[in-house]
Design a protein around this motif. Structure first.
Motif, PDB file in Angstrom:
ATOM      1  N   ARG A 288       0.711  -1.383  -0.307  1.00 50.89           N
ATOM      2  CA  ARG A 288      -0.045  -0.007  -0.097  1.00 50.89           C
ATOM      3  C   ARG A 288       0.908   1.174  -0.123  1.00 50.89           C
ATOM      4  NH1 ARG A 288      -5.514  -1.724   1.588  1.00 50.89           N
ATOM      5  NH2 ARG A 288      -5.945   0.778   1.427  1.00 50.89           N
ATOM      6  N   ILE A 289       1.689   1.086  -0.565  1.00 44.38           N
ATOM      7  CA  ILE A 289       3.066   2.193  -0.473  1.00 44.38           C
ATOM      8  C   ILE A 289       3.286   2.329  -2.216  1.00 44.38           C
ATOM      9  CG2 ILE A 289       5.151   2.956   0.349  1.00 44.38           C
ATOM     10  CD1 ILE A 289       5.354   1.531   2.543  1.00 44.38           C
ATOM     11  N   TRP A 290       3.106   3.252  -2.807  1.00 39.87           N
ATOM     12  CA  TRP A 290       3.365   3.892  -4.078  1.00 39.87           C
ATOM     13  C   TRP A 290       4.315   5.089  -4.681  1.00 39.87           C
ATOM     14  CZ3 TRP A 290      -1.776   3.324  -1.842  1.00 39.87           C
ATOM     15  CH2 TRP A 290      -2.224   2.349  -1.939  1.00 39.87           C
ATOM     16  N   PHE A 291       4.518   4.976  -5.653  1.00 37.92           N
ATOM     17  CA  PHE A 291       5.317   6.139  -6.708  1.00 37.92           C
ATOM     18  C   PHE A 291       5.073   6.851  -6.350  1.00 37.92           C
ATOM     19  CE2 PHE A 291       7.596   8.139  -9.977  1.00 37.92           C
ATOM     20  CZ  PHE A 291       8.618   8.616 -10.096  1.00 37.92           C
ATOM     21  N   MET A 292       5.385   8.324  -5.945  1.00 40.52           N
ATOM     22  CA  MET A 292       4.720   9.858  -6.929  1.00 40.52           C
ATOM     23  C   MET A 292       5.560  10.705  -7.442  1.00 40.52           C
ATOM     24  SD  MET A 292       3.056  12.135  -3.366  1.00 40.52           S
ATOM     25  CE  MET A 292       4.143  12.162  -2.825  1.00 40.52           C
ATOM     26  N   GLU A 293       6.671  10.697  -6.857  1.00 40.14           N
ATOM     27  CA  GLU A 293       7.732  11.266  -7.762  1.00 40.14           C
ATOM     28  C   GLU A 293       9.296  11.409  -7.603  1.00 40.14           C
ATOM     29  OE1 GLU A 293       7.137  15.920  -7.802  1.00 40.14           O
ATOM     30  OE2 GLU A 293       6.281  15.815  -5.977  1.00 40.14           O
ATOM     31  N   MET A 294      10.409  11.723  -8.400  1.00 42.37           N
ATOM     32  CA  MET A 294      11.273  11.944  -7.964  1.00 42.37           C
ATOM     33  C   MET A 294      11.958  13.056  -7.859  1.00 42.37           C
ATOM     34  SD  MET A 294      15.355   9.630  -9.301  1.00 42.37           S
ATOM     35  CE  MET A 294      16.122   9.899  -9.191  1.00 42.37           C
ATOM     36  N   ASN A 295      12.872  14.224  -7.011  1.00 41.55           N
ATOM     37  CA  ASN A 295      13.505  14.927  -7.086  1.00 41.55           C
ATOM     38  C   ASN A 295      15.493  14.545  -7.887  1.00 41.55           C
ATOM     39  OD1 ASN A 295      11.723  16.751  -6.016  1.00 41.55           O
ATOM     40  ND2 ASN A 295      10.902  15.071  -4.609  1.00 41.55           N
ATOM     41  N   THR A 296      15.022  15.152  -8.806  1.00 43.00           N
ATOM     42  CA  THR A 296      16.404  15.022  -9.219  1.00 43.00           C
ATOM     43  C   THR A 296      17.548  15.763  -8.066  1.00 43.00           C
ATOM     44  OG1 THR A 296      15.735  15.984 -10.746  1.00 43.00           O
ATOM     45  CG2 THR A 296      16.047  13.747 -10.879  1.00 43.00           C
ATOM     46  N   ARG A 297      17.630  16.204  -6.934  1.00 43.01           N
ATOM     47  CA  ARG A 297      18.729  17.275  -6.359  1.00 43.01           C
ATOM     48  C   ARG A 297      18.680  16.694  -4.620  1.00 43.01           C
ATOM     49  NH1 ARG A 297      14.605  19.668  -3.262  1.00 43.01           N
ATOM     50  NH2 ARG A 297      12.484  19.569  -4.158  1.00 43.01           N
ATOM     51  N   LEU A 298      19.450  17.502  -4.308  1.00 44.01           N
ATOM     52  CA  LEU A 298      19.394  17.694  -2.534  1.00 44.01           C
ATOM     53  C   LEU A 298      17.793  18.423  -2.579  1.00 44.01           C
ATOM     54  CD1 LEU A 298      21.540  16.083  -0.704  1.00 44.01           C
ATOM     55  CD2 LEU A 298      22.115  19.095  -0.201  1.00 44.01           C
ATOM     56  N   GLN A 299      17.549  17.301  -1.051  1.00 43.11           N
ATOM     57  CA  GLN A 299      16.673  17.697  -0.522  1.00 43.11           C
ATOM     58  C   GLN A 299      16.334  18.868   0.374  1.00 43.11           C
ATOM     59  OE1 GLN A 299      14.094  17.341  -2.687  1.00 43.11           O
ATOM     60  NE2 GLN A 299      13.008  15.846  -1.130  1.00 43.11           N
ATOM     61  N   VAL A 300      15.447  20.039   0.617  1.00 47.16           N
ATOM     62  CA  VAL A 300      15.965  20.753   2.163  1.00 47.16           C
ATOM     63  C   VAL A 300      16.136  19.991   3.462  1.00 47.16           C
ATOM     64  CG1 VAL A 300      13.944  22.494   3.972  1.00 47.16           C
ATOM     65  CG2 VAL A 300      14.859  22.364   0.840  1.00 47.16           C
ATOM     66  N   GLU A 301      14.690  18.112   3.275  1.00 47.80           N
ATOM     67  CA  GLU A 301      15.386  17.941   4.485  1.00 47.80           C
ATOM     68  C   GLU A 301      16.529  16.980   4.550  1.00 47.80           C
ATOM     69  OE1 GLU A 301      12.524  16.395   1.990  1.00 47.80           O
ATOM     70  OE2 GLU A 301      12.793  18.484   2.621  1.00 47.80           O
ATOM     71  N   HIS A 302      17.490  16.946   3.607  1.00 52.09           N
ATOM     72  CA  HIS A 302      18.441  16.071   3.740  1.00 52.09           C
ATOM     73  C   HIS A 302      19.432  15.762   5.159  1.00 52.09           C
ATOM     74  CE1 HIS A 302      20.784  19.454   2.980  1.00 52.09           C
ATOM     75  NE2 HIS A 302      22.032  18.663   3.950  1.00 52.09           N
ATOM     76  N   PRO A 303      19.113  16.621   6.496  1.00 52.42           N
ATOM     77  CA  PRO A 303      20.235  16.839   7.512  1.00 52.42           C
ATOM     78  C   PRO A 303      19.579  15.614   8.339  1.00 52.42           C
ATOM     79  CG  PRO A 303      19.475  19.282   6.848  1.00 52.42           C
ATOM     80  CD  PRO A 303      18.649  18.099   5.402  1.00 52.42           C
ATOM     81  N   VAL A 304      18.168  15.533   8.117  1.00 47.95           N
ATOM     82  CA  VAL A 304      17.586  13.851   9.011  1.00 47.95           C
ATOM     83  C   VAL A 304      18.425  13.296   8.823  1.00 47.95           C
ATOM     84  CG1 VAL A 304      15.812  15.472   9.736  1.00 47.95           C
ATOM     85  CG2 VAL A 304      15.267  13.419   7.949  1.00 47.95           C
ATOM     86  N   THR A 305      19.019  12.720   7.496  1.00 47.21           N
ATOM     87  CA  THR A 305      19.145  11.261   6.710  1.00 47.21           C
ATOM     88  C   THR A 305      20.681  11.348   7.306  1.00 47.21           C
ATOM     89  OG1 THR A 305      17.942  11.365   4.586  1.00 47.21           O
ATOM     90  CG2 THR A 305      19.439  10.522   4.861  1.00 47.21           C
ATOM     91  N   GLU A 306      21.090  12.821   7.132  1.00 43.42           N
ATOM     92  CA  GLU A 306      22.601  13.008   7.254  1.00 43.42           C
ATOM     93  C   GLU A 306      22.896  12.571   9.235  1.00 43.42           C
ATOM     94  OE1 GLU A 306      24.920  16.193   4.817  1.00 43.42           O
ATOM     95  OE2 GLU A 306      23.204  16.865   6.705  1.00 43.42           O
ATOM     96  N   ALA A 307      21.767  13.174   9.706  1.00 41.17           N
ATOM     97  CA  ALA A 307      22.210  12.531  11.063  1.00 41.17           C
ATOM     98  C   ALA A 307      21.875  11.482  11.832  1.00 41.17           C
ATOM     99  CB  ALA A 307      20.789  14.226  12.266  1.00 41.17           C
ATOM    100  N   ILE A 308      20.528  10.069  11.292  1.00 34.01           N
ATOM    101  CA  ILE A 308      20.742   8.818  10.972  1.00 34.01           C
ATOM    102  C   ILE A 308      21.844   8.176  10.558  1.00 34.01           C
ATOM    103  CG2 ILE A 308      17.997   9.196  11.848  1.00 34.01           C
ATOM    104  CD1 ILE A 308      17.908   8.003   9.074  1.00 34.01           C
ATOM    105  N   THR A 309      22.030   8.972  10.071  1.00 35.40           N
ATOM    106  CA  THR A 309      23.427   8.127   9.206  1.00 35.40           C
ATOM    107  C   THR A 309      25.205   8.417   9.203  1.00 35.40           C
ATOM    108  OG1 THR A 309      23.249   9.189   6.941  1.00 35.40           O
ATOM    109  CG2 THR A 309      22.246   7.024   7.249  1.00 35.40           C
ATOM    110  N   GLY A 310      25.202   9.383  10.059  1.00 39.02           N
ATOM    111  CA  GLY A 310      26.378   9.529  10.305  1.00 39.02           C
ATOM    112  C   GLY A 310      26.892   9.683   8.884  1.00 39.02           C
ATOM    113  N   GLN A 311      26.596  10.692   7.876  1.00 36.57           N
ATOM    114  CA  GLN A 311      27.400  11.369   6.623  1.00 36.57           C
ATOM    115  C   GLN A 311      26.888  12.078   6.136  1.00 36.57           C
ATOM    116  OE1 GLN A 311      29.311   8.731   5.300  1.00 36.57           O
ATOM    117  NE2 GLN A 311      28.469   7.282   6.452  1.00 36.57           N
ATOM    118  N   ASP A 312      27.688  13.028   5.363  1.00 37.13           N
ATOM    119  CA  ASP A 312      27.517  14.393   5.155  1.00 37.13           C
ATOM    120  C   ASP A 312      26.964  14.161   3.557  1.00 37.13           C
ATOM    121  OD1 ASP A 312      27.558  16.647   3.695  1.00 37.13           O
ATOM    122  OD2 ASP A 312      29.393  17.572   5.110  1.00 37.13           O
TER     123      ASP A 312
END
Length: 617
Positions: A288-312
């Motif tokens: 019950r999860i479907w593709f919507m679109e792809m953003n071909t850039r860095l997202q505004v919210e990328h810091p939360v991914t950095e925070a849980i993975t430890g990556q820049d």
């Protein structure tokens, strides 16, 4: 590794890229418009080039000027940030054709994912689940109406070239379809130059979940897990978090594998985000999860991914653009803890979230959180650009820990004289449904009134302010041997407010009364002044000299000289700091002096009206 980098952007993301580039020893070049000559990103860069007037179409959207600035300064590469030209395939190709390094995906990938209908068809061919809907070329109104009926109401009409919530209409019944279609097509044509639409099944309890993907020029593609961006207002993300609450390991594996297939379908290189919509009516389930679109850039919210993975992720972008392989393989990436991000905007929730622009005289976002911003105290929020002040990112071992830390930071934020959405964000973070993780994209629309912050400080904050500013006017009616509590009166940005103050031992007045005081509570700041600061010392005699509490413009005059007025009656409306301040009569009387007309600019302390009390007439 790239040695010099031009950032084709401004504000927070330009500062973000500059900081990572500096850590890697890369020389940075900023570009700026007339409005941004004193901006923080200009000050942080090693070099800066003026590219045009304040409007974006005369500066930040002029690709040829940006490329010329790179050549002029000897920059090897261009990082587009997000927004502006970041997903413009023509600009990306022009950068490459100029012999420069484009820090982003191949232009063909941008083109392939740029139109929602073509992207969905491509994803379906790649085995990525897509939302039920109509993606065809036939745009006749009758045909689209029939497709909507076949899909089943409610449906969403969406511009194929849309984004940011524009060119989108929810239709809940057939009778409303024709009008909604015309409205959507007009907005799509105006905003994107393309009136083509698609029809999608509307998900009743939708959650917006996206997966961060990354590819390199050696054929490697990985995911960095998911983010939940379901808390939205009018299709704009408000609070993002990672990982997604309620996501089990099996569903995560299925979702992230689908995202990697999507990226591979377009030979993706660099940072990208695969956005999915989930029907959460029965919890998160892979079917019950479907593709919507792809953003071909860095997202505004990328810091939360950095925070849980430890990556820049900006470092990853620069390394991949330099031809290096991905810094990590999939088996080296793992989730650690929880992170949340809030977007702090200069806007007034009490006025329909209208932007609040001007100078930041006070600006303190202290707290145990990461702050990504493009402004500093003394800087300006311009009317020409997005009014985002900063992103606050909190990380903790648990979701509740991250949520609480972020709420505390926003609660203590100080921004003056601009209004912000901090109080609104705190209310959202502490709403019972959000606390429990029961979030969907309709939460804010359903609970809007409950999320509105207070328009005045609370009684305790006003009592403390009254005690600090002191003065006879602030403590009108106080008697040394009187009751244990007394009434004080203060002015909160020109508005008279009565305050109940507990009687202190000895003198009730502050030793050094303040002319005015900045009071901050729940992320909102107010300027509080003693009653006497505006009304003069005439309370005993009954005469009232009403002075301008701050510089501003008279936008309305409600009385004339000689008029009889009653206590509390509005006399003049002053516009100051982009807000309206109604000045009212302190007591019954007659208007004696009215020296200024509507439209006049006045300075702080200027006499606006003088009221003569009845006993003085």
């Amino acid at each position: 590794m790239i040695q010099s980098l031009l950032i084709a952007n401004r504000g927070e993301i330009a500062c973000r890229v500059i900081r990572t580039a500096r850590r890697l020893g890369i020389r940075t070049v900023a570009v700026y418009s007339e409005a941004d000559a004193q901006a923080l990103h200009v000050a942080l860069a090693d070099e800066a080039v003026h590219i045009g007037a304040a409007p974006v179409r005369e500066s930040y959207l002029l690709g040829e000027r940006i490329i010329a600035a790179a050549r002029q300064t000897g920059a090897e590469a261009i990082h587009p940030g997000y927004g502006f030209l970041s997903e413009n395939a023509q600009f990306a190709q022009a950068v490459i054709d100029a012999g420069l390094v484009w820090v982003g995906p191949d232009p063909s990938s941008i083109t392939a994912m740029g139109l929602k209908d073509a992207a969905k068809a491509l994803m379906a061919d790649a085995g990525v689940p897509v939302t039920p809907g109509y993606l065809g070329e036939n745009q006749e109104a009758d045909h689209l109406a029939q497709q909507a009926a076949d899909i089943g109401y409610p449906v969403l009409i969406k511009a194929v070239a849309g984004g940011g919530g524009k060119g989108m209409r929810l239709v809940e019944q057939p009778a409303d379809f024709a009008e909604a279609l015309l409205s959507c097509q007009r907005e799509a044509a105006s905003s994107f130059g393309n009136a083509h639409v698609l029809i999608e099944k509307y998900i009743q309890r939708p959650r917006h979940i996206e997966v961060q993907v990354f590819g390199d020029k050696h054929g490697n593609i990985v995911h960095l897990f998911e983010r939940d961006c379901s808390l939205q207002r009018r299709h704009q993300k408000v609070i993002e978090e990672a990982p997604a609450p309620g996501m089990d390991a099996q569903t995560r594996e299925s979702l992230c594998a689908a995202a990697v297939r999507a990226a591979k379908a377009v030979d993706y290189v660099g940072a990208g985000t695969i956005e999915f919509i989930a029907d959460a009516s029965e919890g998160l389930r892979a079917d019950r999860i479907w593709f919507m679109e792809m953003n071909t850039r860095l997202q505004v919210e990328h810091p939360v991914t950095e925070a849980i993975t430890g990556q820049d992720l900006v470092e990853w972008q620069l390394r991949v653009a330099s031809g290096e392989p991905l810094p990590c393989g999939q088996d080296e990436l793992a989730i650690s803890g929880w992170a949340m991000e809030a977007r702090l905007y200069a806007e007034d929730p009490a006025k329909g979230f209208l932007p609040s622009i001007g100078r930041l005289d006070a600006f303190d976002l202290g707290g145990d959180v990461r702050v990504d911003t493009g402004v500093e105290q003394g800087g300006t929020i311009s009317p020409y650009y997005d009014p985002m002040i900063a992103k606050l990112i909190a990380r903790a071992e648990t979701r509740d820990g991250a949520r609480s830390r972020l709420a505390r930071a926003l609660d203590g934020s100080v921004v003056w004289p601009l209004r912000t959405n901090a109080g609104f964000l705190v209310k959202a973070l502490t709403h019972p449904d959000f606390v429990a993780g029961n979030v969907d994209t309709g939460l804010i629309a359903r609970e809007g009134e409950a999320l509105m912050p207070a328009t005045l400080p609370g009684d305790a904050a006003l009592a403390r302010a009254s005690a600090r500013i002191g003065g006879a006017g602030a403590l009108a009616g106080f008697r040394l041997n009187g009751a244990a509590r007394r009434t004080g009166r203060v002015l909160v940005e020109g508005q008279s407010v009565d305050v109940q103050v507990a009687r202190a031992t000895g003198s009730a007045l502050a030793e050094r009364p303040l002319a005015r005081l900045l009071v901050t509570e729940h992320g909102r700041s107010w300027q509080v002044a003693p009653w006497r600061a505006t009304w003069g010392g005439a309370a005993v005699a009954g005469n009232g000299a009403i002075l301008a509490p701050m510089p501003g413009r008279i936008i309305a005059v409600s009385v004339a000289q000689g008029d009889k007025v009653v206590k509390g009656q509005r006399l003049i409306t002053l516009e100051a700091m982009k807000m309206e301040h109604g000045l009212t009569a302190p007591f019954d009387g007659t208007v004696q002096d009215m020296p200024h007309e509507q439209g006049a600019q006045v300075q702080e302390g200027t006499l606006l009206v003088r009221i003569v009390g009845e006993e003085a007439e």
